[in-house]
Motif scaffolding. Sequence first.
Motif, PDB file in Angstrom:
ATOM      1  N   VAL A  65      -3.260   5.559  -9.301  1.00 23.08           N
ATOM      2  CA  VAL A  65      -2.725   5.521  -7.938  1.00 23.08           C
ATOM      3  C   VAL A  65      -3.833   5.116  -6.972  1.00 23.08           C
ATOM      4  O   VAL A  65      -4.938   5.661  -7.029  1.00 23.08           O
ATOM      5  N   CYS A  66      -3.533   4.124  -6.109  1.00 22.50           N
ATOM      6  CA  CYS A  66      -4.539   3.651  -5.145  1.00 22.50           C
ATOM      7  C   CYS A  66      -4.865   4.759  -4.144  1.00 22.50           C
ATOM      8  O   CYS A  66      -3.971   5.390  -3.592  1.00 22.50           O
ATOM      9  N   PRO A  67      -6.151   5.046  -3.918  1.00 25.68           N
ATOM     10  CA  PRO A  67      -6.502   6.124  -2.984  1.00 25.68           C
ATOM     11  C   PRO A  67      -6.177   5.799  -1.519  1.00 25.68           C
ATOM     12  O   PRO A  67      -6.101   6.702  -0.695  1.00 25.68           O
ATOM     13  N   LYS A  68      -5.998   4.482  -1.212  1.00 28.28           N
ATOM     14  CA  LYS A  68      -5.727   4.110   0.191  1.00 28.28           C
ATOM     15  C   LYS A  68      -4.237   4.221   0.513  1.00 28.28           C
ATOM     16  O   LYS A  68      -3.835   4.830   1.495  1.00 28.28           O
ATOM     17  N   CYS A  69      -3.389   3.525  -0.327  1.00 30.66           N
ATOM     18  CA  CYS A  69      -1.969   3.439   0.045  1.00 30.66           C
ATOM     19  C   CYS A  69      -1.068   4.233  -0.905  1.00 30.66           C
ATOM     20  O   CYS A  69       0.147   4.277  -0.711  1.00 30.66           O
ATOM     21  N   ALA A  70      -1.658   4.857  -1.919  1.00 25.44           N
ATOM     22  CA  ALA A  70      -0.934   5.722  -2.863  1.00 25.44           C
ATOM     23  C   ALA A  70       0.130   4.993  -3.669  1.00 25.44           C
ATOM     24  O   ALA A  70       1.089   5.598  -4.134  1.00 25.44           O
ATOM     25  N   PRO A  79      -0.661  -4.239  -2.619  1.00 24.46           N
ATOM     26  CA  PRO A  79      -0.465  -4.085  -1.167  1.00 24.46           C
ATOM     27  C   PRO A  79      -1.774  -4.144  -0.366  1.00 24.46           C
ATOM     28  O   PRO A  79      -1.814  -4.727   0.706  1.00 24.46           O
ATOM     29  N   CYS A  80      -2.840  -3.528  -0.924  1.00 25.08           N
ATOM     30  CA  CYS A  80      -4.117  -3.512  -0.176  1.00 25.08           C
ATOM     31  C   CYS A  80      -4.932  -4.780  -0.423  1.00 25.08           C
ATOM     32  O   CYS A  80      -5.921  -5.020   0.271  1.00 25.08           O
ATOM     33  N   LYS A  81      -4.594  -5.521  -1.436  1.00 22.59           N
ATOM     34  CA  LYS A  81      -5.312  -6.741  -1.850  1.00 22.59           C
ATOM     35  C   LYS A  81      -6.787  -6.445  -2.148  1.00 22.59           C
ATOM     36  O   LYS A  81      -7.682  -7.173  -1.716  1.00 22.59           O
TER      37      LYS A  81
HETATM   38 ZN   LIG Z   1      -3.611   0.332  -2.068  1.00 19.23          ZN
END
Ligand SMILES: [Zn+2]
Length: 396
Positions: A41-46, A83-85
């Motif tokens: 899971v991405c820590p920025k956007c989950a 999503p965060c690229k």
């Molecule tokens: Zn992300």
Amino acid sequence: MKPHEYLTKGLLLPELDLISVGIISVSSRIIITKKQRCGAVCPKCASLSSVLYDKRTVSLNDQPIQGKRIVLKVIKQRYFCKPCKRPFTEPLPGVLPRRRTTQRFRTQIYWACENFTDLKRVCKAYRCSPGFVYKAYYEQLSLRARKHNLYPFSSHIGIDEHSFKRKNGLSPHKFVTMIVDHNKKKLRDVALGKTSAELQEQLAKIPGRENVKLVTLDLSDSYKSFVKGFFPNAEIIADRFHVQRLMNPILHNARMEITGDKRKNPVRFLLSKNRSNLQHYERSALDTWLNHHEKINEIYQFKEALVRFYRTRGIKPAEIYFQKLIDQLALTENPHLKTFRRTLIRWRNEILNFFKYRLTNARVEGFNNVAKVIKRRAYGFRSFENYKLRLLNACS
Ligand SMILES: [Zn+2]
């Protein structure tokens, strides 16, 4: 689960698979591992990502096994978040981001600091620098202290001060005030300084001031005014030990005028002890000595009267005895006893409150002793915050 799987699971961090084990030196072992799951899971956007970006190997210091240093090599995957690229590294349970040590290693350092005699031994046993031990230890302490801050004041508390730093050059003598929770039998908070303003500023964050019903104090006027202003519903109890102790300097100064020396005189011990604890021959020897010294005899009789006063039970008999004591003291010519009488009158209600609630400051004095040991073990403290963390941990 097979036996070897059970052992590996116990030794490794969760979600890790064992790849191989190697020997670095006589006293160090290396364990190479990999994370089980694919996707993170991405820590920025989950958002969940399973697009592999690249791999990184990190070395972690783990807790020693059978006295051998353990280096944990973990092959970590990096995923690309659409999503965060941007890519991100998968998190590892049991290790905080950007750390090169596992949390359980740090907890072990905390344990060692509490149980080993000095820092040098901790550094030697865990092969780490004093700086790391210091950082890990105080980090663990502040984690523990965080839980402490949540609960409000209890109904019974005790307040006392002790010295923190002696006067040094231009900086004045510093004191520390301890607030002890009598209900939970532990230290509630520690504040730097002993004036009312300093205490109010530092204790304002604790909720539930109006809960406090009883406060035990030594005979300090600054604490008395602080308690009256800060705890609206509190009654003060003057600690019986401190009241009885008021007689000691009067007695011993009068004795030293006669015997001259400071400590070695046998009369000193006989005078200090409770009369009821003396042997019959000691009692008669003391009486013979006192008969020759009228001035000391008067002080000694008042000291014993104070002991008998604290043996009374119930508020009514205590009130009567107290009044009798004050009346007798009014007849004396001794200026020190007159001062003592004035102190008793000034603290009348607080002293008599002891007979209503029978609460003393003994626990606070006990914690003062713990504080002394902590200061000695650390060879003194520079930072008050660190000292506070150590105290809160030791007295809870
Ligand atoms: Zn992300």
